[in-house]
Motif scaffolding. Structure first.
Motif, short mmCIF file in Angstrom:
data_model
loop_
_atom_site.label_atom_id
_atom_site.label_comp_id
_atom_site.label_asym_id
_atom_site.label_seq_id
_atom_site.Cartn_x
_atom_site.Cartn_y
_atom_site.Cartn_z
N UNK A 266 -6.94 -12.75 12.37
CA UNK A 266 -7.04 -12.13 11.02
C UNK A 266 -5.66 -11.90 10.40
N UNK A 267 -4.66 -11.78 11.27
CA UNK A 267 -3.32 -11.44 10.75
C UNK A 267 -2.31 -12.55 11.02
N UNK A 268 -2.85 -13.77 11.26
CA UNK A 268 -1.99 -14.87 11.72
C UNK A 268 -0.95 -15.30 10.69
N UNK A 269 -1.20 -15.00 9.40
CA UNK A 269 -0.23 -15.49 8.41
C UNK A 269 0.48 -14.33 7.68
N UNK A 270 0.58 -13.18 8.39
CA UNK A 270 1.14 -11.98 7.74
C UNK A 270 2.45 -11.53 8.39
N UNK A 271 3.31 -10.99 7.56
CA UNK A 271 4.52 -10.30 8.04
C UNK A 271 4.54 -8.93 7.37
N UNK A 272 4.43 -7.88 8.20
CA UNK A 272 4.34 -6.52 7.64
C UNK A 272 5.67 -5.75 7.76
N UNK B 201 -9.57 -1.31 3.80
CA UNK B 201 -9.88 -2.19 4.93
C UNK B 201 -8.69 -3.02 5.40
N UNK B 202 -7.57 -2.95 4.69
CA UNK B 202 -6.39 -3.67 5.18
C UNK B 202 -5.84 -2.96 6.42
N UNK B 203 -5.17 -3.71 7.27
CA UNK B 203 -4.48 -3.09 8.42
C UNK B 203 -3.03 -3.53 8.40
N UNK B 204 -2.16 -2.56 8.37
CA UNK B 204 -0.73 -2.86 8.47
C UNK B 204 -0.28 -2.49 9.89
N UNK B 205 0.65 -3.26 10.42
CA UNK B 205 1.13 -3.00 11.78
C UNK B 205 2.50 -3.66 11.88
N UNK B 206 3.53 -2.92 12.32
CA UNK B 206 4.86 -3.54 12.39
C UNK B 206 4.91 -4.75 13.33
N UNK C 139 0.86 -1.19 0.00
CA UNK C 139 0.00 0.00 0.00
C UNK C 139 0.89 1.24 0.00
N UNK C 140 0.66 2.12 -0.98
CA UNK C 140 1.44 3.35 -1.10
C UNK C 140 0.55 4.52 -0.70
#
Ligand code: HEM
Length: 381
Positions: free
Chosen positions: A156-162, A338-343, A120-121
């Motif tokens: 919801x974010x179990x398989x994500x790396x941000x 609707x996406x959520x990014x979080x370090x 996302x930019x």
């Protein structure tokens, strides 16, 4: 008589100019000497958590929600920061095949592996404004289908790396306490006073004001034409690192980014659309890391200090490719919103460290939950 007056005035102006120059240069020299003394010597390679930090966090969340609501104008509730997106695009992130053994950690464990991702930019401001306004520009990357337990338990974010970045290398506050007072002043509309909290000059944050002013910079010609920095530090297995994403057009087929029409409100989205969707040309970047050398002044608890690249050069760990694609549809823009990014959507090997990152854990989660709840209600109205 008149001639003598003009000569006198000329001399007076000349002397005033010389005086101001000497005072200016003297001030700059004293400042430079002070900071080279203050910012020298070894630092800790571990986090140091101030006692009052947690207490400030609740206040910051309240201010963030206040800002979100201030900027809502019969619209959906947007992010508290980086509200305006230029687009969410599909990406491929490939770990460098020749990656040094000790950097093979977390999502970088397997050289040659390609991760599917969303990128996302964005513009940094709390409400959407014309792209030509001076602002920070953000890049958030979400690697998908990443196995392993994460630092946050939200399924919801179990398989994500941000990876969450913007395009200036230093942050405009040092710690959570300063963020609290600065942000509260800004949320109350006292922007200029945010860096001068009292009459006492010892509380003035002139260096941080300069960083804030530099952060608000003119837009690049395209979101693919600027460098995005993590600014705050992270773990990479046993290392403490900062990371960044740099454009690598040399890794993609040659493409000249057209000169933007900066009178258009959304010319950064247009540039992305022109390249990826109309001209069907990909964009290339590299993900790089910079390892902390604690023998030098590379603090973990103060992201207003850049780590010196001459001492700790950036090393490329992965290549990022945005393939040619269609991204600018109503459905995809809504999905993007609707996406959520979080370090903190991260494997333990990539744990965020330092006060500003500890603060982000609670704030990103709270603001994201708040806007998702509010929008679900609005969508039903
Ligand atoms: C190292 C410093 C920081 C960087 C590089 C950074 C960067 C970003 C970026 C790029 C986004 C947009 C993510 C997206 O595309 O969805 C974002 C969102 C956000 N940032 Fe930061 N930020 C930093 C520090 C902070 C701090 C200190 C706070 C407040 C405590 C904060 C609060 C937020 C919030 C509330 C959002 C929106 C979260 C959501 O609603 O999903 N940021 N940040």
């Amino acid at each position: 008589m008149l001639k003598r007056f003009w000569l006198w005035l000329g001399r007076l102006l000349g002397k005033t100019l010389v005086f101001l120059l000497v005072v200016g240069l003297g001030g700059w020299a004293i400042g430079a000497a002070y900071y080279s003394w203050k910012f020298s010597g070894p630092v800790s390679d571990e986090e140091q958590i101030p006692a009052n930090e947690a207490a400030y966090t609740e206040g910051i969340i309240e201010d963030a929600i206040r800002v979100v609501e201030q900027h809502r104008d019969n619209t959906r509730v947007l992010r508290d920061a980086h509200a305006k997106a230029h687009g969410c695009v599909k990406a491929e992130v490939t770990v460098r095949a020749d990656l040094e053994e000790t950097l093979r950690q977390g999502v970088l464990s397997e050289p040659g592996k390609t991760w599917k991702a969303w990128v996302r930019l964005s513009n940094g401001n709390a409400y959407p404004q014309f792209d030509r306004a001076r602002d920070a520009r953000g890049m958030a990357i979400k690697l998908l289908d990443v196995p392993g337990d994460k630092l946050m338990s939200n399924p919801r974010h179990a398989s994500e790396q941000d990876f969450v970045m913007f395009n200036h290398p230093a942050f405009f506050v040092r710690d959570v306490a300063e963020y609290r007072s600065n942000f509260a002043a800004q949320a109350d509309g006292r922007k200029a006073l945010a860096f001068f909290p009292s009459w006492d000059p010892r509380t003035w944050e002139v260096r941080h004001l300069i960083i804030a002013l530099k952060t608000l910079s003119p837009a690049p010609s395209s979101p693919v034409e600027t460098t995005y920095n993590s600014i705050a530090p992270f773990k990479l297995g046993p290392h403490n690192i900062k990371y960044r994403v740099i454009p690598t057009p040399e890794n993609c087929p040659a493409y000249a980014i057209p000169k933007p029409n900066t009178d258009l409100p959304n010319f950064l989205r247009s540039a992305l659309y022109q390249q990826l969707s109309l001209d069907r040309m990909p964009a290339c970047f590299a993900l790089q890391v910079q390892r902390q050398n604690p023998s030098y002044y590379m603090p973990i608890e103060d992201p207003s200090v850049e780590w010196d690249e001459k001492i700790a050069p950036f090393e490329t760990v992965a290549d990022i490719r945005l393939p040619a694609q269609d991204f600018d549809s109503t459905e995809q823009n809504l999905f993007c919103d609707n996406l959520s990014f979080n370090p903190w959507h991260a494997l333990p090997e990539h744990r965020p460290i330092g006060g500003i990152n500890r603060l982000r854990k609670a704030v990103y989660e709270a603001v994201s939950a708040y806007r998702h709840d509010r929008n679900a209600v609005l969508d039903q109205q």
